[in-house]
Write a protein that holds these residues in place. Structure first.
Motif, PDB file in Angstrom:
ATOM      1  N   ILE A 171      -3.987  57.761  31.112  1.00  0.00           N
ATOM      2  CA  ILE A 171      -5.039  57.279  30.702  1.00  0.00           C
ATOM      3  C   ILE A 171      -6.083  58.469  29.648  1.00  0.00           C
ATOM      4  N   LEU A 172      -5.817  59.444  30.238  1.00  0.00           N
ATOM      5  CA  LEU A 172      -6.487  60.549  29.328  1.00  0.00           C
ATOM      6  C   LEU A 172      -6.070  60.723  28.095  1.00  0.00           C
ATOM      7  N   SER A 173      -4.579  60.784  28.170  1.00  0.00           N
ATOM      8  CA  SER A 173      -3.862  60.937  26.891  1.00  0.00           C
ATOM      9  C   SER A 173      -4.437  59.859  25.788  1.00  0.00           C
ATOM     10  N   GLN A 174      -4.953  58.881  26.056  1.00  0.00           N
ATOM     11  CA  GLN A 174      -5.752  57.915  24.949  1.00  0.00           C
ATOM     12  C   GLN A 174      -6.723  58.404  24.396  1.00  0.00           C
ATOM     13  N   PHE A 175      -7.535  59.273  24.774  1.00  0.00           N
ATOM     14  CA  PHE A 175      -8.589  59.843  24.375  1.00  0.00           C
ATOM     15  C   PHE A 175      -8.445  61.177  23.625  1.00  0.00           C
ATOM     16  N   PRO A 176      -9.399  61.462  22.722  1.00  0.00           N
ATOM     17  CA  PRO A 176      -8.993  62.779  21.935  1.00  0.00           C
ATOM     18  C   PRO A 176      -9.783  63.821  22.816  1.00  0.00           C
ATOM     19  N   ALA A 177      -9.576  65.075  22.215  1.00  0.00           N
ATOM     20  CA  ALA A 177     -10.263  66.203  22.881  1.00  0.00           C
ATOM     21  C   ALA A 177     -11.792  66.249  22.447  1.00  0.00           C
ATOM     22  N   PRO A 178     -12.433  66.801  23.360  1.00  0.00           N
ATOM     23  CA  PRO A 178     -12.259  67.227  24.931  1.00  0.00           C
ATOM     24  C   PRO A 178     -12.018  65.882  25.676  1.00  0.00           C
ATOM     25  N   LYS A 179     -10.863  65.485  26.249  1.00  0.00           N
ATOM     26  CA  LYS A 179     -10.416  64.299  27.117  1.00  0.00           C
ATOM     27  C   LYS A 179     -11.334  63.806  27.893  1.00  0.00           C
ATOM     28  N   GLN A 180     -11.705  64.736  28.926  1.00  0.00           N
ATOM     29  CA  GLN A 180     -12.369  64.435  30.052  1.00  0.00           C
ATOM     30  C   GLN A 180     -13.815  64.128  29.738  1.00  0.00           C
ATOM     31  N   GLU A 181     -14.468  64.890  28.557  1.00  0.00           N
ATOM     32  CA  GLU A 181     -15.790  64.460  28.221  1.00  0.00           C
ATOM     33  C   GLU A 181     -15.735  63.265  27.383  1.00  0.00           C
ATOM     34  N   ASN A 182     -14.701  62.639  26.845  1.00  0.00           N
ATOM     35  CA  ASN A 182     -14.628  61.582  25.932  1.00  0.00           C
ATOM     36  C   ASN A 182     -14.449  60.198  26.832  1.00  0.00           C
ATOM     37  N   TYR A 183     -13.841  60.794  27.928  1.00  0.00           N
ATOM     38  CA  TYR A 183     -13.474  59.726  28.927  1.00  0.00           C
ATOM     39  C   TYR A 183     -14.608  59.407  29.772  1.00  0.00           C
ATOM     40  N   LYS A 184     -15.401  60.162  30.094  1.00  0.00           N
ATOM     41  CA  LYS A 184     -16.699  59.968  30.723  1.00  0.00           C
ATOM     42  C   LYS A 184     -17.724  59.389  29.756  1.00  0.00           C
ATOM     43  N   SER A 185     -17.654  59.755  28.496  1.00  0.00           N
ATOM     44  CA  SER A 185     -18.616  58.911  27.596  1.00  0.00           C
ATOM     45  C   SER A 185     -18.288  57.439  27.805  1.00  0.00           C
ATOM     46  N   PHE A 186     -16.893  57.309  27.628  1.00  0.00           N
ATOM     47  CA  PHE A 186     -16.416  55.875  27.480  1.00  0.00           C
ATOM     48  C   PHE A 186     -16.842  54.844  29.081  1.00  0.00           C
ATOM     49  N   ILE A 187     -16.824  55.669  30.088  1.00  0.00           N
ATOM     50  CA  ILE A 187     -16.849  55.137  31.280  1.00  0.00           C
ATOM     51  C   ILE A 187     -18.377  54.822  31.345  1.00  0.00           C
ATOM     52  N   GLU A 188     -19.379  55.789  30.689  1.00  0.00           N
ATOM     53  CA  GLU A 188     -20.789  55.492  30.775  1.00  0.00           C
ATOM     54  C   GLU A 188     -21.359  54.603  29.671  1.00  0.00           C
ATOM     55  N   GLY A 189     -20.194  54.076  28.845  1.00  0.00           N
ATOM     56  CA  GLY A 189     -20.754  52.944  27.988  1.00  0.00           C
ATOM     57  C   GLY A 189     -20.335  53.126  26.490  1.00  0.00           C
ATOM     58  N   ALA A 190     -19.844  54.349  26.182  1.00  0.00           N
ATOM     59  CA  ALA A 190     -19.366  54.368  24.761  1.00  0.00           C
ATOM     60  C   ALA A 190     -18.314  53.397  24.404  1.00  0.00           C
ATOM     61  N   GLU A 191     -18.363  53.174  23.108  1.00  0.00           N
ATOM     62  CA  GLU A 191     -17.112  52.204  22.831  1.00  0.00           C
ATOM     63  C   GLU A 191     -15.989  53.129  22.393  1.00  0.00           C
ATOM     64  N   TYR A 192     -14.766  52.715  22.913  1.00  0.00           N
ATOM     65  CA  TYR A 192     -13.632  53.520  22.710  1.00  0.00           C
ATOM     66  C   TYR A 192     -13.378  53.872  21.367  1.00  0.00           C
ATOM     67  N   GLY A 193     -13.423  52.756  20.369  1.00  0.00           N
ATOM     68  CA  GLY A 193     -13.447  53.166  18.788  1.00  0.00           C
ATOM     69  C   GLY A 193     -14.213  54.128  18.437  1.00  0.00           C
ATOM     70  N   ASP A 194     -15.335  54.120  18.883  1.00  0.00           N
ATOM     71  CA  ASP A 194     -16.567  55.002  18.418  1.00  0.00           C
ATOM     72  C   ASP A 194     -16.066  56.570  18.634  1.00  0.00           C
ATOM     73  N   ILE A 195     -15.559  56.584  20.119  1.00  0.00           N
ATOM     74  CA  ILE A 195     -14.876  57.791  20.674  1.00  0.00           C
ATOM     75  C   ILE A 195     -13.978  58.261  19.741  1.00  0.00           C
ATOM     76  N   VAL A 196     -13.016  57.442  19.376  1.00  0.00           N
ATOM     77  CA  VAL A 196     -11.555  57.864  18.536  1.00  0.00           C
ATOM     78  C   VAL A 196     -12.133  58.207  17.192  1.00  0.00           C
ATOM     79  N   ARG A 197     -13.094  57.318  16.451  1.00  0.00           N
ATOM     80  CA  ARG A 197     -13.630  57.748  15.212  1.00  0.00           C
ATOM     81  C   ARG A 197     -14.138  58.887  14.932  1.00  0.00           C
ATOM     82  N   ARG A 198     -14.903  59.323  16.246  1.00  0.00           N
ATOM     83  CA  ARG A 198     -15.922  60.771  15.855  1.00  0.00           C
ATOM     84  C   ARG A 198     -15.009  61.835  16.325  1.00  0.00           C
ATOM     85  N   ALA A 199     -13.561  61.742  16.681  1.00  0.00           N
ATOM     86  CA  ALA A 199     -12.880  62.881  17.050  1.00  0.00           C
ATOM     87  C   ALA A 199     -12.454  63.564  15.859  1.00  0.00           C
TER      88      ALA A 199
END
Length: 191
Positions: A160-188
């Protein structure tokens, strides 16, 4: 009438749920949660699977489970039977601990997989048991946000973490806390 056969193939990933009979608790104290985790490890040795996420709620469980060599029913049958025996013996109860057969939803896309992982890890927050997912002791969330943590149950976080850009754990945490996946990927940052 026989039960409807569930689709299965090696590598299939399922969101598995088990609810207490009549929605009653299946965990009464800390020892019960720990024993379930022990049984989860024991079950994995007997009926191998990859566990991607889990959450143990007072009256139900969530497992994000990937099969390897056998269908999920073999592992779930063993796990639920052993846990029911433990609860009935410990609390001098009789009868069913779980409400019917376990539920299993086949994960058919990567987006569905990461959405289910968010749902599982946010379950205690949605139930108003904690303010933040990281405050709930009985889930795999800590495996995702704390590198190298191994509190007992082996959780395969890499997929699952492989689907998130670096820093993976921080981005996963942002996703769990409500950030949209597309926004996380776009700001990478682009490498």
């Amino acid at each position: 009438m026989p039960r409807k056969q569930r689709p299965w193939f090696p590598g299939a990933i399922y969101h598995i749920t088990c609810r207490g009979n009549r929605k009653t608790p299946i965990f009464y104290d800390r020892e019960d949660y720990l024993y379930y985790q022990y049984l989860l490890k024991k079950t994995n040795r007997r009926h191998p699977f990859n566990l991607h996420a889990y959450c143990l709620m007072p009256n139900h469980t969530h497992l994000l489970l990937e099969t390897t060599v056998s269908p999920p029913g073999e592992a779930m049958g063993y796990l639920n039977t052993q846990y029911a025996k433990y609860i009935n013996r410990k609390y001098d109860l009789v009868g069913h601990v779980f409400q019917g057969r376990y539920g299993a939803s086949l994960i058919d896309s990567m987006m569905y997989l990461i959405d289910v992982s968010r749902y599982i890890h946010q379950n205690p927050v949605a139930a108003l048991m904690v303010l933040n997912a990281e405050d709930y002791e009985w889930s795999s969330y800590s495996h995702y946000i704390a590198a190298g943590l191994d509190p007992g149950v082996k959780v395969k976080t890499e997929y699952i973490l492989s689907q998130f850009p670096a820093p993976k754990q921080e981005n996963y945490k942002s996703f769990i806390e409500g950030a949209e996946y597309g926004d996380i990927v776009r700001r990478a940052p682009v490498l």
